[in-house]
Scaffold this active site. Structure first.
Site, short mmCIF file in Angstrom:
data_model
loop_
_atom_site.label_atom_id
_atom_site.label_comp_id
_atom_site.label_asym_id
_atom_site.label_seq_id
_atom_site.Cartn_x
_atom_site.Cartn_y
_atom_site.Cartn_z
NE ARG A 177 -1.20 2.59 2.85
CZ ARG A 177 -0.61 3.74 3.14
NH1 ARG A 177 -0.34 4.74 2.19
NH2 ARG A 177 -0.21 3.48 4.74
CG ASP A 178 3.10 4.39 2.98
OD1 ASP A 178 3.39 5.27 2.21
OD2 ASP A 178 3.04 4.57 4.28
CG HIS A 211 7.22 7.75 5.42
ND1 HIS A 211 7.00 7.25 4.33
CD2 HIS A 211 5.85 7.79 6.20
CE1 HIS A 211 5.80 7.22 3.99
NE2 HIS A 211 5.22 7.03 5.27
CG HIS A 218 3.43 4.75 9.18
ND1 HIS A 218 2.38 3.94 8.70
CD2 HIS A 218 3.65 5.80 8.38
CE1 HIS A 218 2.45 4.29 7.31
NE2 HIS A 218 3.28 5.51 7.12
CG ASN A 260 6.39 3.57 5.00
OD1 ASN A 260 6.11 3.48 3.88
ND2 ASN A 260 5.88 3.70 6.11
CB CYS A 267 1.90 10.47 1.28
SG CYS A 267 0.40 11.08 0.97
P1 HMG Z 1 -13.25 14.50 -2.75
O1 HMG Z 1 -12.73 14.67 -4.18
O2 HMG Z 1 -13.41 15.47 -1.68
O3 HMG Z 1 -14.32 13.42 -2.71
O4 HMG Z 1 -12.00 13.48 -2.24
P2 HMG Z 1 -16.00 13.39 -3.23
O5 HMG Z 1 -16.64 12.79 -2.27
O6 HMG Z 1 -16.21 14.81 -3.76
O7 HMG Z 1 -15.83 12.37 -4.28
C1 HMG Z 1 -14.98 12.71 -5.66
C2 HMG Z 1 -15.07 11.60 -6.73
O8 HMG Z 1 -14.25 10.56 -6.07
C3 HMG Z 1 -16.33 11.10 -6.98
O9 HMG Z 1 -16.06 10.52 -8.38
C4 HMG Z 1 -16.39 10.21 -6.16
O10 HMG Z 1 -17.36 9.09 -6.31
C5 HMG Z 1 -14.82 9.38 -5.83
P3 HMG Z 1 -16.66 11.32 -9.80
O11 HMG Z 1 -18.21 11.44 -9.36
O12 HMG Z 1 -15.84 12.62 -9.57
O13 HMG Z 1 -16.23 10.51 -10.61
N1 HMG Z 1 -14.73 8.84 -4.59
C6 HMG Z 1 -14.24 7.58 -4.32
N2 HMG Z 1 -14.04 6.56 -5.47
C7 HMG Z 1 -13.43 5.37 -4.89
N3 HMG Z 1 -13.23 5.19 -3.56
C8 HMG Z 1 -13.74 6.02 -2.59
C9 HMG Z 1 -14.02 7.23 -3.20
N4 HMG Z 1 -14.80 8.23 -2.36
C10 HMG Z 1 -15.06 9.30 -3.46
N5 HMG Z 1 -13.34 5.74 -1.54
C11 HMG Z 1 -11.11 11.49 -0.94
C12 HMG Z 1 -11.94 12.81 -1.06
C13 HMG Z 1 -10.88 11.34 0.54
C14 HMG Z 1 -12.03 10.39 -1.63
C15 HMG Z 1 -9.96 11.70 -1.70
O14 HMG Z 1 -9.15 12.83 -1.21
C16 HMG Z 1 -9.05 10.57 -1.61
O15 HMG Z 1 -9.39 9.65 -2.13
N6 HMG Z 1 -7.76 10.95 -0.96
C17 HMG Z 1 -7.16 9.58 -0.70
C18 HMG Z 1 -5.65 10.14 -0.75
C19 HMG Z 1 -4.49 9.13 -0.36
O16 HMG Z 1 -4.86 7.87 -0.71
N7 HMG Z 1 -3.39 9.45 -0.02
C20 HMG Z 1 -2.41 8.42 0.58
C21 HMG Z 1 -2.71 7.79 1.41
S1 HMG Z 1 -2.65 8.27 3.35
C22 HMG Z 1 -0.81 7.87 3.48
O17 HMG Z 1 -0.01 7.60 2.77
C23 HMG Z 1 -0.34 8.43 5.00
C24 HMG Z 1 -0.04 7.13 5.76
O18 HMG Z 1 0.72 6.26 5.14
C25 HMG Z 1 0.40 7.60 7.03
C26 HMG Z 1 1.38 8.53 7.04
O19 HMG Z 1 2.59 8.33 6.50
O20 HMG Z 1 1.35 9.81 7.13
C27 HMG Z 1 -1.39 6.31 5.89
MG MG Z 2 3.06 6.37 5.19
#
Ligand code: HMG
Ligand code: MG
Length: 295
Positions: A15-16, A213, A211, A253, A244
């Protein structure tokens, strides 16, 4: 004599690790990586992310990965879920392909919350509350990652008070565990200790994980500082993959290989076979080289 203490490593490379690769890695390779991690003795694997494919195209095949992996008994699979839509997708599969654990992910800094999940911290908690409740009602375990727990790419240093506030809100909505995440690897042992202390004000030690990095090469030192505080769970990534897409400058990480070797040296058990873990690391390094090589 006391039995050696066990440390739980969650390998987050599928994933990450792979969410940050410029070109998506094939589903087959991700499944191959998960298989090798299981072969190496990992009992916790973060395999998928049910986020918007427009935001993170690399993770668009989460459902295919969860359905394609052959699970070993006793191995728990986790998936990131940002909202109810993500949970629905994760559970719209035969039960055998459900994640055992889901991870909601908030941020201790407002700017990163907006950049990563497009809402404020308060809004994210409102969004997570029904996700946590629905997941727990289905018998899943819920973890919460607290990004930018020591530093933010947009705001700089993050105060431990912000981590404490977030941990309290996550506890109040029912998240069972929290990860203190140094998203961009700027932590020092002292700063990580303060962030952990802030989380420990709201969670038991066994429910707090690190967690880290490794952007500035201090993730192992931060791991040791956490171990000294009694923390026994860490997210790590084979081959040190990770980052990310919404955190400029975030690199991998801390490597599972490095943390497992350090733990074994210190007399902790992890259940990991280091030689097989190296093979998993080599597999994904080779696959990335081949997949990103020009045609
Ligand atoms: P948004 O644009 O505000 O959401 O995004 P929305 O509700 O307005 O939806 C926009 C579009 O996305 C729509 O599609 C929805 O249907 C679709 P459209 O009608 O435009 O075609 N949608 C989805 N599709 C599939 N699965 C879903 C979903 N939700 C909405 N679940 C949202 C808000 C949260 C969805 C967006 O910002 C997002 O997906 N962000 C994720 C970012 C991400 O994955 N970042 C990396 C992971 S976090 C990380 O790595 C940190 C971590 O490792 C810890 C650390 O190191 O800090 C965990
Ligand atoms: Mg991370």
């Amino acid at each position: 004599m006391n039995a050696p203490a066990h440390v739980r490593l969650v390998d987050v490379s599928p994933r990450d690790g792979l969410q940050n690769e410029k070109r998506p890695v094939s589903t087959e390779v991700r499944i191959g990586l998960v298989r090798r991690l299981q072969d190496a003795g990992l009992r916790h694997i973060e395999a998928a992310s049910f986020v918007s494919p427009r935001w993170v195209p690399q993770m668009a095949d989460g459902a295919a990965v969860m359905q394609g992996v052959r699970r070993r008994p006793g191995v728990r699979f986790a998936a990131l879920v940002p909202n109810l839509r993500g949970l629905d997708t994760a559970l719209d599969a035969p039960r055998a392909a459900w994640p055992d654990d889901i991870v909601v992910f908030g941020s201790a800094s407002e700017s990163f919350s907006r950049k990563n999940i497009n809402c404020s911290i308060a809004e994210s908690i409102e969004r997570f509350a029904p996700v946590v409740a629905a997941a727990r009602a289905q018998g899943l375990r819920v973890r919460a990652a607290m990004s930018c727990a020591v530093g933010c790419p947009f705001e700089g240093e993050v105060a431990p008070e912000a981590v404490g506030r977030l941990a309290r809100m996550l506890r109040d909505i029912g998240a069972q565990e929290v990860a203190v995440a140094d998203t961009i690897g700027v932590g020092t042992p002292d700063r990580v200790r303060r962030a952990l202390d802030a989380a420990l004000a709201h969670y038991d030690t066994e429910d707090v994980s690190g967690h880290f990095h490794d952007t500035q090469g201090r993730a192992l030192a931060n791991t040791v500082a956490s171990l000294d505080m009694g923390i026994r769970q860490f997210d790590t990534s084979v081959a040190g993959l990770g980052g990310c897409p919404y955190a400029p400058g975030a690199t991998g990480n801390v490597a599972t290989e490095a943390v497992a070797a350090l733990l074994h040296d210190r007399g902790f058990t992890t259940g990991i076979d280091l030689a097989r873990l190296m093979e998993a690391g080599q597999y994904i390094r080779n696959a990335l080289r081949e997949e990103v090589a020009p045609a």
